[in-house]
Scaffold this active site. Structure first.
Site, short mmCIF file in Angstrom:
data_model
loop_
_atom_site.label_atom_id
_atom_site.label_comp_id
_atom_site.label_asym_id
_atom_site.label_seq_id
_atom_site.Cartn_x
_atom_site.Cartn_y
_atom_site.Cartn_z
N HIS A 176 0.89 -1.30 -0.07
CA HIS A 176 -0.17 0.08 0.12
C HIS A 176 0.84 1.46 0.00
O HIS A 176 1.28 1.70 1.02
CB HIS A 176 -0.79 0.07 1.28
CG HIS A 176 -1.68 0.93 1.32
ND1 HIS A 176 -3.09 1.11 2.29
CD2 HIS A 176 -2.19 2.28 0.55
CE1 HIS A 176 -3.89 2.30 2.14
NE2 HIS A 176 -3.29 2.67 1.09
N ALA A 235 -4.21 8.70 -3.45
CA ALA A 235 -5.64 8.29 -3.24
C ALA A 235 -6.56 9.55 -2.89
O ALA A 235 -7.80 9.69 -3.53
CB ALA A 235 -5.80 7.25 -1.97
N TYR A 288 -11.44 7.74 5.28
CA TYR A 288 -10.88 6.77 4.94
C TYR A 288 -11.24 5.43 6.02
O TYR A 288 -11.76 4.36 5.44
CB TYR A 288 -9.30 6.89 5.22
CG TYR A 288 -8.59 7.60 4.07
CD1 TYR A 288 -9.10 8.48 3.11
CD2 TYR A 288 -7.07 7.45 3.79
CE1 TYR A 288 -8.72 9.01 2.09
CE2 TYR A 288 -6.56 7.83 2.88
CZ TYR A 288 -7.05 8.66 1.86
OH TYR A 288 -6.59 9.35 0.94
N GLU A 293 1.73 2.40 3.91
CA GLU A 293 1.00 3.59 3.12
C GLU A 293 1.88 4.87 2.99
O GLU A 293 1.79 5.98 3.26
CB GLU A 293 -0.28 3.99 3.63
CG GLU A 293 -1.00 4.90 2.77
CD GLU A 293 -2.62 5.42 3.14
OE1 GLU A 293 -2.68 5.18 4.39
OE2 GLU A 293 -3.15 5.41 2.52
N ARG A 297 2.81 11.55 8.80
CA ARG A 297 4.40 11.70 8.00
C ARG A 297 5.35 11.94 9.23
O ARG A 297 6.52 12.11 9.02
CB ARG A 297 4.55 12.84 6.97
CG ARG A 297 3.72 12.35 5.94
CD ARG A 297 3.99 13.43 4.78
NE ARG A 297 3.06 13.26 3.73
CZ ARG A 297 2.98 13.47 2.44
NH1 ARG A 297 3.87 14.23 1.95
NH2 ARG A 297 2.27 13.18 1.48
ZN LIG Z 1 -3.81 4.78 0.88
#
Ligand SMILES: [Zn+2]
Length: 340
Positions: free
Chosen positions: A6, A70, A192, A282, A288
Site C-alpha cells: 500500500h 488516493a 478513510y 502507506e 508523516r
Molecule cells: Zn492509501
C-alpha cells in the site's frame, strides 16, 4: 523480500496536480481541458529518489505496490469524462515510476469512477492497466461522491462488472475512498476509516462471495474499525444467520498493516489470522511525523511487525507470502520487472 502492498505516488511533480486543477477549472468554465503537461524522467526520478525510494531504503523494505495518490483521485469532482482523463493521466505516471524503478515499484490502477455512474465505465481502464502496463490490482472507491455515499453498497450487482474483471485477471481490489468533500468527515481521520469499515460491512451483508468465490479484497488502514470490533461483526453475522464470520469473509478479505502504533498491530495480529494480514505502511501518506514516544515515524510499520510475538514463518507470510497469494499476478510481474 519485504513487500509493502500500500503506497501512493504522493510526491508527483507539481505540474501533474496543476493540470488537474486546470482540467476542473476548464470544465467549470465550459472549455476543453488544456493539453497534459510535460513531465521528464528526471523529474520523476527526483520525486521518487528523495521520497519513496529513500524511505524504502531507510526502513528496509524492498518493493511497494504502488498506485496514484488516493486523496487526489477526487471522484466527486467533474464528471465521468474528467474522471476518465484524470485516471488515465495518474495511471500513466504511476506506470512511468514502475518502468524507471522496476525492482522497487509495481503498479495498481486508479479507476475513472464518478458518483452514480455505472462502474462499467472502468472496464476499459482496467484492461489497459493490466494488459499494457502490467498492473496487478485496482483501488476501488466505495463512495465516489466523496463522503455523501450516493452509490449502492459494494455487495450490489451494480459493482459486478468490476468484480467479473477482477476474477478474470486474478487481481484484487483495495477498497479505498478518496478525499472527502463533506466537512463532517475529515479525509484521512474519518472518511478513510469509515470507507474501510463500511466496505467490509457491505460485503459481509451480501452474496458477493457466493457469486465470486475467488475474488479478493484488501481492507486498508488495518481494516478500519473492523478488527477492533470483530466481536460485533461476529455477533451481527450470527444474528442475521449468515454463518461464522471467519468462514463468510476470510477466504476473500484481507487486512493491511497501516496501523500506526504497536498496540494496534498487536490487536490486528491477535484477532485476524496471519494468513489474512498483508504488510503495508502507506508511505509516504497521511501521517508523516515522528512519534515522540518511540522516536520513530508513526508510518514505519515494519518496526511494529518485527516486535509481534509471531514466528519467523508467520512474519514471512505477512511481509511477503500473503501478498504473492492475494495479488495473483505479482510473482510473475516481479520476475518480469526484475529481469529488466
Ligand atoms: Zn492509501
Amino acid at each position: 523480500m519485504i513487500i509493502d502492498c500500500h503506497g501512493h505516488y504522493t510526491t508527483s511533480p507539481r505540474q501533474h496536480e496543476g493540470w488537474r486543477n486546470e482540467q476542473i477549472e476548464a470544465r467549470t468554465a465550459g472549455k476543453p481541458p488544456p493539453p497534459r503537461p510535460t513531465i521528464t524522467d528526471d523529474e520523476i526520478r527526483q520525486s521518487i529518489e528523495g521520497g519513496q525510494l529513500k524511505v524504502q531504503r531507510e526502513r528496509g523494505t524492498d518493493l511497494t505496490i504502488f498506485s496514484p495518490r488516493a486523496a487526489g483521485m477526487g471522484h466527486h469532482l467533474g464528471d465521468a469524462t474528467t474522471s476518465e482523463a484524470w485516471a488515465s493521466a495518474c495511471n500513466d505516471l504511476t506506470r512511468r515510476v514502475c518502468s524507471l524503478f522496476p525492482k522497487n515499484f509495481i503498479g495498481v490502477a486508479m479507476l475513472p469512477q464518478s458518483a452514480r455512474v455505472s462502474p462499467k465505465n472502468c472496464i476499459a481502464e482496467i484492461n489497459r492497466c493490466v494488459n499494457e502496463y502490467g498492473f496487478v490490482g485496482i483501488n476501488l472507491n466505495p463512495d465516489p461522491s466523496g463522503g455523501h455515499w450516493q452509490d449502492p453498497p459494494l455487495g450490489d450487482r451494480y459493482w459486478y462488472p468490476v468484480y467479473e474483471k477482477m476474477v478474470e485477471y486474478d487481481i484484487p481490489a483495495m477498497i479505498h475512498v478518496s478525499a472527502s468533500c463533506n466537512p463532517t468527515h475529515h479525509t484521512t481521520g474519518a472518511h478513510y476509516l469509515n470507507g474501510d469499515t463500511a466496505g467490509f460491512n457491505q460485503l459481509m451483508n451480501s452474496s458477493a462471495f457466493k457469486d465470486f468465490p475467488t475474488i479478493k479484497f484488501i481492507i486498508p488502514h488495518g481494516g478500519g474499525a473492523v478488527p477492533y470490533h470483530w466481536g460485533r461483526y461476529r455477533g451481527l453475522a450470527q444474528d442475521a444467520k449468515l454463518g461464522l464470520l471467519s468462514e463468510l469473509m476470510l477466504k476473500n478479505v484481507f487486512f493491511d498493516t497501516c496501523v500506526y502504533h504497536l498496540p494496534g498491530q498487536e490487536l490486528l495480529a491477535k484477532v485476524i489470522p496471519v494468513d489474512n494480514i498483508l504488510f503495508a505502511s502507506e508511505m509516504i501518506g497521511a501521517v508523516r511525523g515522528v512519534d515522540p514516544e518511540t522516536g520513530h515515524h508513526y508510518a514505519d510499520t515494519k518496526r511494529y511487525i518485527d516486535r509481534l510475538p509471531l514466528s519467523a514463518e508467520e512474519k514471512a507470510k505477512i511481509f511477503e507470502g500473503n501478498a504473492r497469494r492475494v495479488y495473483g499476478r505479482l510473482t510473475a510481474t516481479i520476475e518480469k520487472q526484475s529481469a529488466r
